[in-house]
Each structure stands twice: as C-alpha cells, then as structure tokens.
Design a protein around this motif. Sequence first.
Motif, PDB file in Angstrom:
ATOM      1  N   THR A  29       0.663  -1.624   0.096  1.00 35.05           N
ATOM      2  CA  THR A  29      -0.410   0.010   0.127  1.00 35.05           C
ATOM      3  C   THR A  29       0.478   1.909   0.059  1.00 35.05           C
ATOM      4  N   ALA A  30       2.101   1.345   0.705  1.00 27.96           N
ATOM      5  CA  ALA A  30       2.987   2.766   0.693  1.00 27.96           C
ATOM      6  C   ALA A  30       3.745   2.347  -0.315  1.00 27.96           C
ATOM      7  N   ARG A  31       4.376   1.226  -1.162  1.00 26.70           N
ATOM      8  CA  ARG A  31       4.241   1.330  -2.913  1.00 26.70           C
ATOM      9  C   ARG A  31       3.442   2.299  -3.169  1.00 26.70           C
ATOM     10  N   LEU A  32       1.933   1.556  -3.404  1.00 27.85           N
ATOM     11  CA  LEU A  32       1.493   1.907  -4.483  1.00 27.85           C
ATOM     12  C   LEU A  32       0.840   3.560  -4.033  1.00 27.85           C
ATOM     13  N   THR A  33       1.062   4.048  -2.506  1.00 28.30           N
ATOM     14  CA  THR A  33       1.543   5.402  -2.354  1.00 28.30           C
ATOM     15  C   THR A  33       2.165   6.136  -3.502  1.00 28.30           C
ATOM     16  N   GLU A  34       3.193   5.590  -3.123  1.00 30.55           N
ATOM     17  CA  GLU A  34       4.499   6.115  -3.534  1.00 30.55           C
ATOM     18  C   GLU A  34       4.166   6.252  -4.839  1.00 30.55           C
ATOM     19  N   LEU A  35       4.492   5.717  -5.335  1.00 29.14           N
ATOM     20  CA  LEU A  35       4.368   5.180  -6.937  1.00 29.14           C
ATOM     21  C   LEU A  35       3.295   5.878  -7.968  1.00 29.14           C
ATOM     22  N   THR A  36       1.457   6.392  -7.671  1.00 28.78           N
ATOM     23  CA  THR A  36       1.400   7.001  -7.781  1.00 28.78           C
ATOM     24  C   THR A  36       1.469   8.955  -8.082  1.00 28.78           C
ATOM     25  N   ALA A  37       1.867   8.883  -7.203  1.00 27.79           N
ATOM     26  CA  ALA A  37       2.580  10.397  -7.188  1.00 27.79           C
ATOM     27  C   ALA A  37       3.233  10.523  -8.155  1.00 27.79           C
ATOM     28  N   ASP A  38       2.909  12.224  -8.540  1.00 29.02           N
ATOM     29  CA  ASP A  38       3.468  12.660  -9.709  1.00 29.02           C
ATOM     30  C   ASP A  38       5.034  13.478  -9.819  1.00 29.02           C
ATOM     31  N   THR A  39       5.565  12.671 -10.513  1.00 25.74           N
ATOM     32  CA  THR A  39       7.199  12.692 -10.513  1.00 25.74           C
ATOM     33  C   THR A  39       6.939  14.056 -11.509  1.00 25.74           C
ATOM     34  N   GLY A  40       6.067  13.882 -12.671  1.00 26.77           N
ATOM     35  CA  GLY A  40       6.483  14.672 -13.212  1.00 26.77           C
ATOM     36  C   GLY A  40       7.053  14.596 -15.107  1.00 26.77           C
ATOM     37  N   ASP A  41       8.001  13.200 -15.200  1.00 23.32           N
ATOM     38  CA  ASP A  41       8.901  12.632 -15.699  1.00 23.32           C
ATOM     39  C   ASP A  41       8.170  12.058 -16.747  1.00 23.32           C
ATOM     40  N   PRO A  42       7.650  12.184 -17.292  1.00 25.15           N
ATOM     41  CA  PRO A  42       7.328  11.797 -18.898  1.00 25.15           C
ATOM     42  C   PRO A  42       8.251   9.806 -19.131  1.00 25.15           C
ATOM     43  N   GLY A  43       9.094  10.543 -18.994  1.00 27.80           N
ATOM     44  CA  GLY A  43      10.382   9.084 -19.613  1.00 27.80           C
ATOM     45  C   GLY A  43      10.239   8.419 -18.183  1.00 27.80           C
ATOM     46  N   GLU A  44       9.374   8.395 -17.211  1.00 29.24           N
ATOM     47  CA  GLU A  44       9.256   7.015 -16.228  1.00 29.24           C
ATOM     48  C   GLU A  44       7.575   6.186 -15.911  1.00 29.24           C
ATOM     49  N   HIS A  46       5.556   5.147 -18.639  1.00 30.14           N
ATOM     50  CA  HIS A  46       5.485   3.223 -19.336  1.00 30.14           C
ATOM     51  C   HIS A  46       6.010   2.668 -18.043  1.00 30.14           C
ATOM     52  N   THR A  47       7.235   3.273 -17.224  1.00 24.19           N
ATOM     53  CA  THR A  47       7.905   1.755 -15.984  1.00 24.19           C
ATOM     54  C   THR A  47       6.991   1.987 -15.105  1.00 24.19           C
ATOM     55  N   ARG A  48       6.299   3.492 -14.817  1.00 31.61           N
ATOM     56  CA  ARG A  48       5.551   3.929 -13.000  1.00 31.61           C
ATOM     57  C   ARG A  48       3.960   3.170 -13.535  1.00 31.61           C
ATOM     58  N   ALA A  49       3.692   3.113 -14.306  1.00 30.41           N
ATOM     59  CA  ALA A  49       2.144   2.298 -15.150  1.00 30.41           C
ATOM     60  C   ALA A  49       2.279   0.666 -14.554  1.00 30.41           C
ATOM     61  N   ALA A  50       3.534   0.333 -14.951  1.00 28.46           N
ATOM     62  CA  ALA A  50       3.376  -1.073 -15.070  1.00 28.46           C
ATOM     63  C   ALA A  50       4.350  -2.046 -13.392  1.00 28.46           C
ATOM     64  N   LEU A  51       4.732  -0.889 -12.472  1.00 30.02           N
ATOM     65  CA  LEU A  51       4.690  -1.040 -11.612  1.00 30.02           C
ATOM     66  C   LEU A  51       3.524  -1.230 -10.690  1.00 30.02           C
ATOM     67  N   ILE A  52       2.695   0.097 -10.747  1.00 35.16           N
ATOM     68  CA  ILE A  52       1.085   0.479 -10.380  1.00 35.16           C
ATOM     69  C   ILE A  52       0.676  -0.439 -10.686  1.00 35.16           C
ATOM     70  N   ALA A  53       0.332  -1.312 -11.533  1.00 29.78           N
ATOM     71  CA  ALA A  53      -0.111  -3.157 -11.664  1.00 29.78           C
ATOM     72  C   ALA A  53       0.175  -3.540 -11.229  1.00 29.78           C
ATOM     73  N   ALA A  54       1.535  -3.963 -11.400  1.00 28.67           N
ATOM     74  CA  ALA A  54       2.054  -5.092 -10.524  1.00 28.67           C
ATOM     75  C   ALA A  54       1.705  -4.728  -9.219  1.00 28.67           C
ATOM     76  N   THR A  55       2.014  -4.239  -8.094  1.00 29.81           N
ATOM     77  CA  THR A  55       1.310  -3.173  -6.958  1.00 29.81           C
ATOM     78  C   THR A  55      -0.007  -3.493  -6.508  1.00 29.81           C
TER      79      THR A  55
END
Length: 106
Positions: A29-44, A46-55
């Motif tokens: 849950t903490a990981r998901l919260t961290e992953l869903t925080a917008d970093t503003g880096d469009p390069g991340e 796709h990776t962020r979306a995959a990590l969110i789905a896995a989490t």
Amino acid sequence: MSTDLRGAADQERITRLRATLSAEFETQTARLTELTADTGDPGEAHTRAALIAATRQSLAQIGDALRRLAEGGYGTCERCAAPIPAERLEVLPHARFCVPCQQKQG
C-alpha cells in the motif's frame, strides 16, 4: 503429536501467516502511494504504470488471502479443495492453488 498440540501449532502458523500478509499489505500500500505520486517525468510513465499494475495485483492477492484466512478457507486449493502444503504457503502465502492445479491453471 496430540490433537491439541497440532491445533495450537496450526493456530500459531496461521497467526504468523496473517501477520506476514498484513505487513506485506501495508508495504505494498505504501509502495502504491509512492508510485502514484506524480514526479512529472514522462520518461518514467510506462515503467511507473507497470509497477502500479503489479503492485495493485499484489495487493489484490494479499487481500484475497487475508479474506480466506478470515473465512476459514485459507490453505485449501480453490480448484480441487485439497490442502495446500504449508511449505508452499510459507513461500507463497497468497497461493490459491496446490502445485498440480496451479500447473494446470497455467
């Protein structure tokens, strides 16, 4: 081993598994919260979306395991109703199937 001792050992194992699953749920849950925080880096993105789905999948599996624990169905294969070996549950606490059924499941 007497039935009382076996029952106590089973209860202790279930208590440990519940604690492990609950701790992992909190971590994910903490990981998901961290992953869903917008970093503003469009390069991340796709990776962020995959990590969110896995989490999210991990959280769903853990939540299902905790529900099965609460309802008394934990440790029973959802396909053939055979007991899932304790060793498998210790390695994969959210397992829904015994190994033969998991192999058939694909």
